[in-house]
Design a protein around this motif. Structure first.
Motif: not given
Lengths: 154, 297, 154, 297
Positions: B19-20, B124-125, B130-132, B277-278
């Protein structure tokens, strides 16, 4: 000792319609003209009414690629050059698009101790001084600091 | 900077790790204008909206703002008039893959993360984040792209290409249309951006939801033409390019999508977004997928 | 572009055993000598090992009377003079007593983008650069800012 | 700055209005040395201690630190070894007077305030903070000290004096004693500071718990003499002085207590602490008390 005794009346302001590129240049101009590093500038409209503040942090937050947590692992690329494209991409963004609009202000007669209290509690380094809606000066934390502690300096 | 080395797949990763932590929030009484300011500054696609008691009660996304633009709302309008609620939540301890399933099944782009203890919003998700993470795991992988690039003779693993993951349908609008028509196109196709072609059918630019909300904030009318708002040139990559290379390009240039062209650059055949991509949900090479099968079974 | 390319190697440090009065004087000396306003100084021991940081805020928080919320209502007293007694009262307090000991540091080879990321996420204006335990420089947010945005300035 | 004018008594005030929002916290693994740093910097008498999950599990006060000094603990000792737990809590909506009753009955000096919604610690309620509030109410009162000072002929209200509120017993130690003896004296009497007299019986200084913990941090031994640690001269006021004047002096000079002398300055007859004044629990003049009787009944 009140705000008008220690406020700087020689200050630069941004316009809400300045581009971010213009803002960066104005930070440099202001730093050179006021002979100190300027980290934050007030944003005022045509009538000199304060409408926001913009700091170096605001610009850095905005310019910095979002997924920076992976940058530390990229040894083989110099990301500095990549900013060129970012800058191109953001040229439509204006100061008003990223400025902070919730600004705490003080009046010319606000007491030095109250100013210090606000700066400590809110962790603010500079407070615009307004008279009505008009900006008349700015108080920097360094001036508050030396003013309060000048007994130490004799 | 530490390189993640413990795992080479997403299995077993918790929401907390992906998560961020920075959650952009505004009170429901804040204006659309203020919300656009936050979206631009923090580069988020949605803002969490809270009531007077700081409870999260809704979400305003760029799509919602675009809708307000189209409907002719003044930018002073309070966010409570356009927010969508209630927000959907997950918890830091949840399995990342389970939460991604929830997002896919609910057709939403993000989940807010409630602190397990305090009930405050802890993060937050969203797909792009998630790609990162995927990119980090790829790089740390023994058999990943960058390592194999260095030791060419060991490159035995077939790698995914952009064409394997991209969305193969591309919607476009003409450069003589107005913003209202562009918004209609974007709303119909659930894309974050639309390609703009000229009268010869050549791609000349892109209009994203971000471009539209900036125009809205700057007082542009939806009756005005698309040209001053669109971004040119089109950010693109080739269909045959490796997915990992395209990902790197998006992450470095900080763009949410690339248009995909065939061997002829003017022929756009698809679009690749960070979210695509994610959703793909694993590393970008077969090495990762196969190791995942082993570990996950 | 890495830390050692933009770090300042001309910097002042405090000692943990300095009194607060000595610290205030050193802030002034450092500001004059480095020709810019210094808001925070590194604290290093006799072996130049970093042991903490002290900012103007730390000193202000400490010096400011605790019940400042009532000051705004006191019009008939100039509190500036009252600092004399506070200063007398705190003369036994040392830099190590109020310095921040949890300090984020970077290495000389830390990437510019990583530095910017730390400064934004942690809202830090200056990062000590250490080699092993020894302080070798300091990176200021303003230098990061101009380095990243110099394309805007041509 | 707005002057509080709505009420002239404490009745009906909630904890939220009186609490200090800044709560100094440390993990239980933090050192005594670090804790002393926070106490000095933020001028607090106690630090809230939390466990690995950020739950508040205890409190470390200056008294506890002083005990560790006396017992010869190294300052690197983790706080979990000396903390007292669990902390006592109240809520922002609680009546201030009820919470003060709780503090008095439990014999404690502070209550931590739990956020009504989030269960996170939202503030702390301690006697000295209430004094600031009292002082504000006094100043805003129609019949208060400062107004009557301006219009002398209207001064019909008898005002409290320091002697009415002070603690009339004063403990002292001799200036040739060591710190261990001073700590014993402080522990026995539950005072925040002890008077130091010379061989002629004259007051020559004061040693507070703060002075002792600073000495501890600076590596002083409890076997060393009191003189280098004590503060001189003694901060004092006259027994016949008005309570409001003494309060103002304490708030402006940022001291927690004043020693009280008779008409002869060398004769110390009592001690007045901010906590005493707050426990007294109303404004400092009869005007406030009488209006409180009217409103409160």
């Amino acid at each position: 000792m009140i705000a008008q005794d220690i406020m700087q009346t020689n200050f630069h302001t941004l316009r809400p319609g300045n581009t971010i590129a213009e803002a960066v240049k104005l930070f440099q101009v202001a730093s050179e003209s006021e002979e100190k590093k300027i980290f934050g500038l007030m944003v005022a409209d045509e009538e000199d009414h304060l409408v926001g503040m913009l700091s170096m942090y605001d610009i850095l937050i905005f310019i910095q690629p979002k997924h920076t947590h992976i940058w530390g692992e990229i040894e083989d690329i110099d990301p500095t050059g990549l900013f060129d494209e970012s800058l191109e991409r953001v040229k439509s963004i204006l100061v008003s698009d990223i400025m902070t609009t919730e600004v705490i202000t003080i009046q010319p007669d606000t007491h030095l101790m109250v100013i210090a209290d606000i700066m400590i509690k809110k962790h603010i380094r500079r407070l615009p001084v307004t008279e009505g809606k008009e900006v008349v000066g700015i108080v920097y934390v360094s001036d508050v600091f030396y003013q309060l502690l000048n007994k130490f300096l004799v | 900077m530490p390189v993640v080395e413990r795992r080479s797949v997403l299995s077993g990763i918790s929401v907390e790790e992906a998560m961020r932590k920075q959650v952009v929030q505004l009170p429901k009484s804040a204006s659309i204008d203020n919300c656009i300011n936050r979206m631009i500054k923090y580069k988020v696609n949605a803002v969490l909206i809270s009531d007077e008691e700081q409870h999260p009660v809704g979400v305003v996304s760029k799509t919602d703002i675009m809708g307000a633009f189209y409907a002719g709302f003044p930018t002073e309008t309070a966010l409570e008039n356009i927010m969508v609620g209630p927000p959907l939540f997950c918890y830091p301890d949840d399995e990342l893959e389970t939460s991604l399933d929830t997002m896919r099944q609910s057709g939403i782009h993000r989940l807010y993360v409630l602190g397990a203890e305090s009930n405050a919003v802890a993060g937050v998700l969203a797909y792009p984040d998630i790609v990162g993470l995927l990119y980090r795991y790829c790089r740390a992988c023994d058999r990943g792209l960058l390592k194999t690039r260095r030791k060419k003779d060991e490159d035995k693993f077939e790698r995914y290409k952009v064409k394997d993951v991209m969305t193969a349908s591309v919607s476009y609008r003409r450069d003589n249309e107005n913003l209202a028509q562009v918004i209609e196109g974007l709303s119909a196709h659930h894309f974050g951006a639309v390609l703009i072609k000229n009268s010869h059918g050549d791609p000349v630019g892109v209009v994203s939801k971000t471009d539209l909300i900036v125009a809205y904030k700057h007082g542009v009318s939806v009756d005005e033409g698309v040209e001053p708002v669109m971004k040119a040139p089109v950010q693109s990559c080739e269909a045959e390019a490796y997915l990992a290379t395209a990902l790197q390009q998006m992450l470095l240039k900080d763009v949410q999508r690339l248009f995909v062209h065939s061997s002829e650059p003017r022929q756009i055949v698809g679009v690749l977004s960070l979210s695509d991509a994610a959703r793909f949900r694993s590393g970008s090479c077969r090495a990762c997928v196969s190791s995942r099968l082993v570990v996950g079974s």
